[in-house]
Design a protein around this motif. Structure first.
Motif, PDB file in Angstrom:
ATOM      1  N   ALA A 243       0.842  -1.205   0.000  1.00 63.97           N
ATOM      2  CA  ALA A 243       0.000   0.000   0.000  1.00 63.97           C
ATOM      3  C   ALA A 243       0.873   1.249   0.000  1.00 63.97           C
ATOM      4  CB  ALA A 243      -0.894   0.003   1.229  1.00 63.97           C
ATOM      5  N   CYS A 244       0.424   2.260  -0.708  1.00 63.40           N
ATOM      6  CA  CYS A 244       1.099   3.555  -0.711  1.00 63.40           C
ATOM      7  C   CYS A 244       1.003   4.142   0.699  1.00 63.40           C
ATOM      8  CB  CYS A 244       0.433   4.488  -1.721  1.00 63.40           C
ATOM      9  SG  CYS A 244       1.090   6.178  -1.669  1.00 63.40           S
TER      10      CYS A 244
ATOM     11  N   CYS B  43      -1.554   7.420   0.374  1.00 67.36           N
ATOM     12  CA  CYS B  43      -2.983   7.342   0.063  1.00 67.36           C
ATOM     13  C   CYS B  43      -3.595   5.965   0.308  1.00 67.36           C
ATOM     14  CB  CYS B  43      -3.232   7.770  -1.382  1.00 67.36           C
ATOM     15  SG  CYS B  43      -2.594   6.616  -2.615  1.00 67.36           S
TER      16      CYS B  43
ATOM     17  N   GLU C 274      -3.468   3.338  -1.643  1.00 63.42           N
ATOM     18  CA  GLU C 274      -3.736   2.583  -2.874  1.00 63.42           C
ATOM     19  C   GLU C 274      -2.619   1.563  -3.115  1.00 63.42           C
ATOM     20  OE1 GLU C 274      -6.390   2.785  -5.024  1.00 63.42           O
ATOM     21  OE2 GLU C 274      -7.252   4.061  -3.474  1.00 63.42           O
TER      22      GLU C 274
ATOM     23  N   CYS D 145      -0.716   5.616  -8.422  1.00 62.96           N
ATOM     24  CA  CYS D 145      -1.351   6.730  -7.711  1.00 62.96           C
ATOM     25  C   CYS D 145      -0.649   8.069  -7.929  1.00 62.96           C
ATOM     26  CB  CYS D 145      -1.462   6.434  -6.222  1.00 62.96           C
ATOM     27  SG  CYS D 145       0.118   6.236  -5.379  1.00 62.96           S
TER      28      CYS D 145
END
Length: 55
Positions: A18-19, A22, A24, A42
């Motif tokens: 995951a980022c 954010c 995503e 993203c």
């Protein structure tokens, strides 16, 4: 008949990390400097090497 290029139901693909900005899923981090990078898709700014993929 199954091609060797097709994924089977037994194949498990680990989830994308995951980022940290954010949340995503991140497919690629492009490094533009030693401490600067861009997460894709993203587009968030991240530190290269910060994201680790779980195996």
């Amino acid at each position: 008949m199954r091609s060797d290029l097709e994924a089977s139901e037994d194949d498990e693909t680990p989830p994308r990390p995951a980022c940290p900005n954010c949340g995503e899923p991140v497919a690629v981090v492009t490094a533009v400097g030693p401490h600067t990078g861009t997460a894709s898709p993203c587009g968030c700014s991240v530190t290269p090497g910060l994201l680790k993929r779980e195996h």
